[in-house]
Motif scaffolding. Structure first.
Motif, PDB file in Angstrom:
ATOM      1  N   ARG A   1       0.848  -1.193   0.000  1.00  0.00           N
ATOM      2  CA  ARG A   1       0.000   0.000   0.000  1.00  0.00           C
ATOM      3  C   ARG A   1       0.882   1.241   0.000  1.00  0.00           C
ATOM      4  N   GLN A   2       0.553   2.190  -0.857  1.00  0.00           N
ATOM      5  CA  GLN A   2       1.250   3.472  -0.848  1.00  0.00           C
ATOM      6  C   GLN A   2       0.616   4.301   0.255  1.00  0.00           C
ATOM      7  N   SER A   3       1.372   4.543   1.324  1.00  0.00           N
ATOM      8  CA  SER A   3       0.824   5.235   2.495  1.00  0.00           C
ATOM      9  C   SER A   3       1.108   6.732   2.498  1.00  0.00           C
ATOM     10  N   ALA A   4       2.006   7.179   1.640  1.00  0.00           N
ATOM     11  CA  ALA A   4       2.336   8.599   1.472  1.00  0.00           C
ATOM     12  C   ALA A   4       2.954   8.723   0.078  1.00  0.00           C
ATOM     13  N   PRO A   5       3.108   9.941  -0.437  1.00  0.00           N
ATOM     14  CA  PRO A   5       3.641  10.081  -1.795  1.00  0.00           C
ATOM     15  C   PRO A   5       4.966   9.357  -2.029  1.00  0.00           C
ATOM     16  N   ASP A   6       5.808   9.274  -1.007  1.00  0.00           N
ATOM     17  CA  ASP A   6       7.115   8.647  -1.166  1.00  0.00           C
ATOM     18  C   ASP A   6       7.288   7.392  -0.318  1.00  0.00           C
ATOM     19  N   THR A   7       6.206   6.858   0.233  1.00  0.00           N
ATOM     20  CA  THR A   7       6.296   5.764   1.192  1.00  0.00           C
ATOM     21  C   THR A   7       5.373   4.618   0.800  1.00  0.00           C
ATOM     22  N   PHE A   8       5.926   3.408   0.846  1.00  0.00           N
ATOM     23  CA  PHE A   8       5.199   2.208   0.460  1.00  0.00           C
ATOM     24  C   PHE A   8       5.363   1.166   1.560  1.00  0.00           C
ATOM     25  N   ASP A   9       4.255   0.705   2.110  1.00  0.00           N
ATOM     26  CA  ASP A   9       4.264  -0.289   3.175  1.00  0.00           C
ATOM     27  C   ASP A   9       3.927  -1.651   2.593  1.00  0.00           C
ATOM     28  N   CYS A  10       4.672  -2.661   3.017  1.00  0.00           N
ATOM     29  CA  CYS A  10       4.518  -4.011   2.488  1.00  0.00           C
ATOM     30  C   CYS A  10       4.457  -5.018   3.626  1.00  0.00           C
ATOM     31  N   VAL A  11       3.541  -5.965   3.494  1.00  0.00           N
ATOM     32  CA  VAL A  11       3.505  -7.152   4.354  1.00  0.00           C
ATOM     33  C   VAL A  11       3.685  -8.328   3.418  1.00  0.00           C
ATOM     34  N   THR A  12       4.649  -9.169   3.710  1.00  0.00           N
ATOM     35  CA  THR A  12       4.851 -10.371   2.917  1.00  0.00           C
ATOM     36  C   THR A  12       5.152 -11.513   3.864  1.00  0.00           C
ATOM     37  N   GLY A  13       4.643 -12.687   3.530  1.00  0.00           N
ATOM     38  CA  GLY A  13       4.868 -13.786   4.446  1.00  0.00           C
ATOM     39  C   GLY A  13       4.433 -15.131   3.915  1.00  0.00           C
ATOM     40  N   VAL A  14       4.690 -16.129   4.736  1.00  0.00           N
ATOM     41  CA  VAL A  14       4.337 -17.512   4.462  1.00  0.00           C
ATOM     42  C   VAL A  14       3.195 -17.891   5.386  1.00  0.00           C
ATOM     43  N   MET A  15       2.121 -18.410   4.803  1.00  0.00           N
ATOM     44  CA  MET A  15       0.961 -18.842   5.564  1.00  0.00           C
ATOM     45  C   MET A  15       1.025 -20.355   5.759  1.00  0.00           C
ATOM     46  N   PRO A  16       0.281 -20.878   6.719  1.00  0.00           N
ATOM     47  CA  PRO A  16       0.273 -22.335   6.895  1.00  0.00           C
ATOM     48  C   PRO A  16      -0.102 -23.043   5.594  1.00  0.00           C
ATOM     49  N   GLY A  17       0.688 -24.030   5.231  1.00  0.00           N
ATOM     50  CA  GLY A  17       0.426 -24.795   4.019  1.00  0.00           C
ATOM     51  C   GLY A  17       1.055 -24.236   2.762  1.00  0.00           C
ATOM     52  N   ASP A  18       1.635 -23.045   2.823  1.00  0.00           N
ATOM     53  CA  ASP A  18       2.283 -22.480   1.634  1.00  0.00           C
ATOM     54  C   ASP A  18       3.549 -23.263   1.300  1.00  0.00           C
ATOM     55  N   PRO A  19       3.853 -23.398   0.024  1.00  0.00           N
ATOM     56  CA  PRO A  19       5.127 -24.019  -0.343  1.00  0.00           C
ATOM     57  C   PRO A  19       6.273 -23.093   0.027  1.00  0.00           C
ATOM     58  N   PRO A  20       7.423 -23.526   0.381  1.00  0.00           N
ATOM     59  CA  PRO A  20       7.857 -24.927   0.386  1.00  0.00           C
ATOM     60  C   PRO A  20       7.597 -25.639   1.705  1.00  0.00           C
TER      61      PRO A  20
ATOM     62  N   HIS B   1       7.288 -10.561   7.118  1.00  0.00           N
ATOM     63  CA  HIS B   1       8.113  -9.364   7.169  1.00  0.00           C
ATOM     64  C   HIS B   1       7.245  -8.142   6.970  1.00  0.00           C
ATOM     65  N   LEU B   2       7.580  -7.080   7.659  1.00  0.00           N
ATOM     66  CA  LEU B   2       6.955  -5.766   7.482  1.00  0.00           C
ATOM     67  C   LEU B   2       8.036  -4.862   6.917  1.00  0.00           C
ATOM     68  N   VAL B   3       7.793  -4.304   5.751  1.00  0.00           N
ATOM     69  CA  VAL B   3       8.804  -3.492   5.082  1.00  0.00           C
ATOM     70  C   VAL B   3       8.176  -2.156   4.697  1.00  0.00           C
ATOM     71  N   ARG B   4       8.895  -1.098   4.961  1.00  0.00           N
ATOM     72  CA  ARG B   4       8.490   0.228   4.514  1.00  0.00           C
ATOM     73  C   ARG B   4       9.597   0.764   3.616  1.00  0.00           C
ATOM     74  N   LEU B   5       9.261   1.014   2.358  1.00  0.00           N
ATOM     75  CA  LEU B   5      10.223   1.633   1.453  1.00  0.00           C
ATOM     76  C   LEU B   5       9.943   3.131   1.399  1.00  0.00           C
ATOM     77  N   VAL B   6      10.991   3.912   1.589  1.00  0.00           N
ATOM     78  CA  VAL B   6      10.921   5.352   1.444  1.00  0.00           C
ATOM     79  C   VAL B   6      11.734   5.702   0.209  1.00  0.00           C
ATOM     80  N   VAL B   7      11.073   6.261  -0.787  1.00  0.00           N
ATOM     81  CA  VAL B   7      11.705   6.567  -2.069  1.00  0.00           C
ATOM     82  C   VAL B   7      12.155   8.020  -2.077  1.00  0.00           C
ATOM     83  N   THR B   8      13.433   8.228  -2.383  1.00  0.00           N
ATOM     84  CA  THR B   8      13.983   9.576  -2.490  1.00  0.00           C
ATOM     85  C   THR B   8      14.480   9.785  -3.913  1.00  0.00           C
ATOM     86  N   GLU B   9      14.730  11.032  -4.237  1.00  0.00           N
ATOM     87  CA  GLU B   9      15.274  11.348  -5.567  1.00  0.00           C
ATOM     88  C   GLU B   9      16.757  11.483  -5.522  1.00  0.00           C
TER      89      GLU B   9
END
Length: 137
Positions: free
Chosen positions: A103-122, A129-137
């Motif tokens: 989700r883009q939470s601000a003009p230069d900020t993107f919040d991400c949740v990524t993970g493995v759920m029960p039963g997911d391969p492998p 993981h919770l990741v926030r990317l802050v994009v600069t010029e």
């Protein structure tokens, strides 16, 4: 308030609600709320993949107390508008796991949740993981 959902929208309404995907979203939010779900040491597990991703420079990173791994990045080329979002998705794809939300939470900020759920391969134990990317010029 503008009724159009994009520049050429003439219907002003979609074809359905989003309830068919809600079980997967609810499963992700339930897993993410469990104590200990966020995996340790993103410096070792995530940062190398982000550094190797083409088109970006990693300028800084820090693990916040709430488990969010904040990474400041700069694109190799100037980007504007939706091109920034799409390039960020490509960058985050380098660390994506079977469940992936951005989700883009601000003009230069993107919040991400990524993970493995029960039963997911492998077949690893559920984690994420919770990741926030802050994009600069």
């Amino acid at each position: 308030m503008e009724q159009r959902r994009w520049d050429t929208d003439e219907r002003f309404s979609g074809i359905s609600d989003g309830s068919s995907i809600l079980p997967a979203l609810h499963a992700l939010t339930e897993a993410a709320s469990r104590p200990g779900w966020v995996a340790e040491d993103p410096h070792a597990h995530l940062l190398p993949h982000l550094r190797r991703a083409p088109g970006w420079q990693v300028l800084g990173e820090r693990l916040q107390e709430d488990g969010v791994y904040e990474v400041t990045v700069r694109p190799d080329e100037p980007l504007e508008g939706i091109k920034v979002y799409r390039a960020v998705i490509r960058l985050l794809a380098a660390i994506a796991e079977p469940s992936f939300f951005v989700r883009q939470s601000a003009p230069d900020t993107f919040d991400c949740v990524t993970g493995v759920m029960p039963g997911d391969p492998p077949g690893y134990a559920t984690h994420g993981h919770l990741v926030r990317l802050v994009v600069t010029e």
